[in-house]
Write a protein that holds these residues in place. Structure first.
Motif, PDB file in Angstrom:
ATOM      1  N   ALA A  85      26.564  40.276  39.387  1.00  0.00           N
ATOM      2  CA  ALA A  85      26.937  38.929  39.828  1.00  0.00           C
ATOM      3  C   ALA A  85      26.863  38.864  41.348  1.00  0.00           C
ATOM      4  O   ALA A  85      26.256  39.699  42.005  1.00  0.00           O
ATOM      5  N   ASP A 203      32.788  37.455  36.566  1.00  0.00           N
ATOM      6  CA  ASP A 203      32.340  36.422  37.488  1.00  0.00           C
ATOM      7  C   ASP A 203      33.531  35.763  38.173  1.00  0.00           C
ATOM      8  O   ASP A 203      34.676  35.835  37.679  1.00  0.00           O
ATOM      9  N   SER A 240      30.295  33.509  32.501  1.00  0.00           N
ATOM     10  CA  SER A 240      29.961  33.162  33.872  1.00  0.00           C
ATOM     11  C   SER A 240      30.417  31.745  34.207  1.00  0.00           C
ATOM     12  O   SER A 240      30.687  30.942  33.315  1.00  0.00           O
TER      13      SER A 240
END
Length: 345
Positions: A85, A203, A240
């Motif tokens: 990420a 995330d 996410s």
């Protein structure tokens, strides 16, 4: 092999802009596409995507013209590994995070003009994602360990991440300095008594005074209110995160769906990707004008763990018309009769 199908609300269309191992504007698109972000570029924009593979990870970028056509594609980070990420900065750079033991954060130029640089003061650990909080001038960082922590980096000068102080969130709600961010003899998550631990930090995204972050070990979405220092678990099964220019938070779900978080923190499914059951959705990001949403199926239809079948999608439609109206997007299930034909790159 068919690219699968997308269930979308009426008025939306989809296309594949890149596939792992295939050329896009002369660049071979990377395996296992993961975290991503969009950046303005004159009348057009740029989408940046990480590659979560060992040794040859890094990140690539696609430049789009104002009509959405692809102008060029290029690498912005090479020689790193397991770039999962990251996060965009207000000064238009991309923070790409290594999910390795003593991994680093690399600050990259999405426009391809400057070489990427490691930001060592931000800590050496198994990095998850990064989210900039311009109100407090800090960067939140997650850690993908079974007992990982939530950190924040306080740069000496906002806009320059070369030097600063790394802090860790403690169970009392306060932030305490990590004595040795380089972690030469002791992991950062074990250096501060009272540090709060999370199972697999994933995330994270900052919006409206709140740092949202996910935990992969327990499959949760958390909300840290930076004003009140209150921490709340919002829901399960979230991967996410991103937000539209109109402010709505969009999340990827374990069911291969992307949903919209409503003001009362329910999730209204927005789209569903069928035929990619062995994959996961990664890297959601909106174009600067809010008309296009990008995301990837990291392992594609084959589910190849090396990510050789990754697909990167673009969904175009009237996102603004649905803003602030819970349920106005319909749901992916309700949209199942409106399966979009996905055009190839």
């Amino acid at each position: 092999m068919s690219p699968g199908s997308l269930a979308l609300p009426g008025g939306f269309t989809a296309r594949i802009v890149a596939r792992s191992g295939r050329k896009v504007a002369g660049l071979t698109w990377h395996p296992a596409p993961d975290g991503g972000a969009c950046f303005p570029d004159g009348d057009g924009w740029i989408y940046v995507s990480n590659s979560e593979i060992p040794l040859l990870g890094g990140a690539s970028a696609i430049r789009f013209a104002s009509d959405g056509s692809v102008i060029e594609a290029y690498r912005i980070l090479s020689g790193t590994e397991l770039n999962r990420a990251g996060g965009a900065t207000p000064w238009q750079t991309w923070l790409s995070a290594e999910e390795t033991h003593r991994g680093q954060i690399f600050e990259c130029d999405p426009y391809g003009s400057r070489a990427a640089r490691p930001r060592l003061a931000m800590g050496r650990f198994r990095h998850g994602a990064a989210a900039c909080d311009p109100d407090r001038e800090v960067v939140y960082l997650t850690e993908d360990e079974p007992d990982g922590c939530l950190y924040r980096f306080v740069p000496d000068d906002w806009g320059d991440l070369t030097e600063g102080t790394l802090e860790v969130l403690c169970g009392t709600g306060d932030w305490r300095r990590v004595p040795s961010p380089a972690a030469l003899s002791l992991a950062t998550r074990h250096q501060v008594d009272g540090a709060r631990h999370f199972s697999g930090g994933g995330d994270c995204h900052y919006a409206g005074g709140v740092c949202y972050f996910t935990t992969t070990g327990t499959g949760g979405l958390w909300a840290y209110d930076a004003v009140t220092s209150r921490l709340e678990r919002v829901r399960d099964a979230v991967g996410s995160l991103t937000s539209a220019p109109t402010g709505e938070l969009y999340v990827t779900l374990d069911s291969m769906e992307i949903g919209v978080v409503t003001p009362d923190r329910r999730v209204e499914p927005f789209l569903r990707l069928d035929g990619h059951d062995k994959s996961e959705l990664t890297g959601p990001a909106f174009s600067p004008d809010g008309s296009r949403l990008y995301f990837s199926s990291q392992r594609g239809r084959t589910g190849d763990l090396a990510g050789s079948d990754g697909h990167t999608f673009e969904v175009t439609g009237p996102f603004a018309a649905h803003s602030g109206r819970p349920g106005a997007t319909g749901t992916a299930h309700a949209a199942a009769g409106r399966v979009s034909t996905i055009t190839a790159p």
